[in-house]
Write an enzyme that holds these catalytic residues in place. Sequence first.
Site, mmCIF file in Angstrom:
data_model
loop_
_atom_site.group_PDB
_atom_site.id
_atom_site.type_symbol
_atom_site.label_atom_id
_atom_site.label_comp_id
_atom_site.label_asym_id
_atom_site.label_seq_id
_atom_site.Cartn_x
_atom_site.Cartn_y
_atom_site.Cartn_z
ATOM 1 N NE ARG A 183 -23.377 -3.797 -127.536
ATOM 2 C CZ ARG A 183 -23.754 -4.793 -128.398
ATOM 3 N NH1 ARG A 183 -25.064 -5.246 -128.252
ATOM 4 N NH2 ARG A 183 -22.907 -5.031 -129.118
ATOM 5 N N GLY A 184 -24.344 -1.648 -130.590
ATOM 6 C CA GLY A 184 -24.207 -2.678 -131.829
ATOM 7 C C GLY A 184 -24.610 -1.772 -132.894
ATOM 8 C CB ALA A 185 -22.421 -1.043 -136.007
ATOM 9 N NE ARG A 243 -20.812 3.767 -128.150
ATOM 10 C CZ ARG A 243 -20.711 2.567 -128.130
ATOM 11 N NH1 ARG A 243 -21.830 1.956 -128.574
ATOM 12 N NH2 ARG A 243 -19.605 2.067 -127.984
ATOM 13 C CD GLN A 252 -20.020 -5.038 -124.938
ATOM 14 O OE1 GLN A 252 -18.898 -5.571 -124.430
ATOM 15 N NE2 GLN A 252 -19.708 -3.862 -125.574
ATOM 16 C CG ASP A 261 -18.248 -1.234 -133.966
ATOM 17 O OD1 ASP A 261 -17.779 -2.305 -133.525
ATOM 18 O OD2 ASP A 261 -19.429 -0.680 -133.358
ATOM 19 C CG ASN A 303 -15.710 -5.975 -133.928
ATOM 20 O OD1 ASN A 303 -16.864 -5.515 -134.211
ATOM 21 N ND2 ASN A 303 -15.526 -7.228 -133.315
ATOM 22 C CE LYS A 304 -17.469 -3.194 -127.855
ATOM 23 N NZ LYS A 304 -17.019 -1.774 -127.365
HETATM 24 O O1 MRU Z 1 -19.510 -0.997 -127.868
HETATM 25 P P1 MRU Z 1 -20.542 -1.598 -129.055
HETATM 26 O O2 MRU Z 1 -21.076 -2.899 -127.949
HETATM 27 O O3 MRU Z 1 -21.631 -1.034 -129.422
HETATM 28 O O4 MRU Z 1 -19.614 -2.095 -129.826
HETATM 29 C C1 MRU Z 1 -20.308 -3.431 -130.795
HETATM 30 C C2 MRU Z 1 -19.229 -4.203 -131.381
HETATM 31 O O5 MRU Z 1 -18.135 -3.838 -131.421
HETATM 32 C C3 MRU Z 1 -19.735 -5.498 -131.753
HETATM 33 O O6 MRU Z 1 -18.603 -6.370 -131.670
HETATM 34 C C4 MRU Z 1 -20.020 -5.462 -133.191
HETATM 35 O O7 MRU Z 1 -19.284 -6.310 -134.033
HETATM 36 C C5 MRU Z 1 -20.445 -4.534 -134.070
HETATM 37 S S1 MRU Z 1 -22.052 -4.345 -134.003
HETATM 38 C C6 MRU Z 1 -22.633 -5.776 -135.129
#
Ligand code: MRU
Length: 343
Positions: free
Chosen positions: A55-57, A89, A184, A225, A235-236
């Site tokens: 996970r994580g972009a 996703r 996370q 993201d 973002n999250k």
């Molecule tokens: O759902 P995730 O854990 O894949 O989401 C990731 C995020 O939103 C992180 O906050 C992040 O900033 C992006 S990846 C560097």
Amino acid sequence: MKINVDGKKRDVNAVWYEEPVIKMIDQRILPETFKIIDINNTKELYEAIRNMTVRGAPSIGAAAAYGVAQAKALGMDIEEAGKFIKSSRPTANDLFYAVDFVLQHKNEAKKYAEMYVDSIVERSRLIGVNGNGLIGNNKKILTHCNAGALASVDYGTALSPIRAANDAGKKPFVWVDETRPRLQGARLTAWELVQEGIEHKVIADNAAGFLMQREQVDLVIVGADRITANGDFANKIGTYEKAVLAKENGVNFYVAAPLSTFDFSIEDGKGIPIEVRSEDEVKEIKGVKVSPRESSAYNPAFDVTPNRYVTGYITEYGVFKSSELNQLKDKGKDSIIEKVESI
Ligand code: MRU
């Protein structure tokens, strides 16, 4: 990233490729268990992205780039494989960027997937170099979710400047939002900071306003993201409210991301597709029910923060204001693998 496994120091990336197997750290079970998972085919990769093993972009993008190379090695139709991987996703731009990039170089998919991932690591490192200048000695930084090495193969996006500041002896301190529902922050960001020996405290998601009001937060750095042409970004879930609180309290708010996270085809944040995940992620914590069986839940995985809340975008090309982001627009798809010296 350097990590301690059973008392031994190891240098390990979040994801890598040993043809035809994609290897990745299982991010679902950290910090209790450190385990490397083998991904043997496109279906397994799709599932690993969907269930957030990776996970994580930028890390999702890296896994997807390897996924196209793997499909080729397995003799599959790589256009079809790419389409399937992209459907895992919807929000992180890097997933689409990475698949399209490797598909442009079909005949040498493995070589270009590896160049793509090497470039993501270099870009993450440069985000640290450029963001380090924003962090003074003994500053308290708040971050949300995990935008560390786990999320970007190595170094991190939001955590990369903090790593660089720590390496420079500036003694940064990090407030780590726990980041419900998947935790996370509490699980992954805290684990990375422990590995790096960076001082931090995990806080409940709703503690940020209290800390900002009491002048306990000097700046906020988060990842992204997807960032649109005008600088709005996904973002999250929970990021937007941190940004509003930062503005209300006069705290600078930075977004750190590489070129692969920018989507200049979308004018503003209204066009970003937002993933809605399973109700169970909200109703349960680590498999233990915390809500009545009869209650339903709603679980949007991301929110969108308008550009007016962002002090600056920390990228591998420097730090930009939203009005300056068009300078990044001209960087073509191939520039993702350009030599670091020419950035
Ligand atoms: O759902 P995730 O854990 O894949 O989401 C990731 C995020 O939103 C992180 O906050 C992040 O900033 C992006 S990846 C560097």
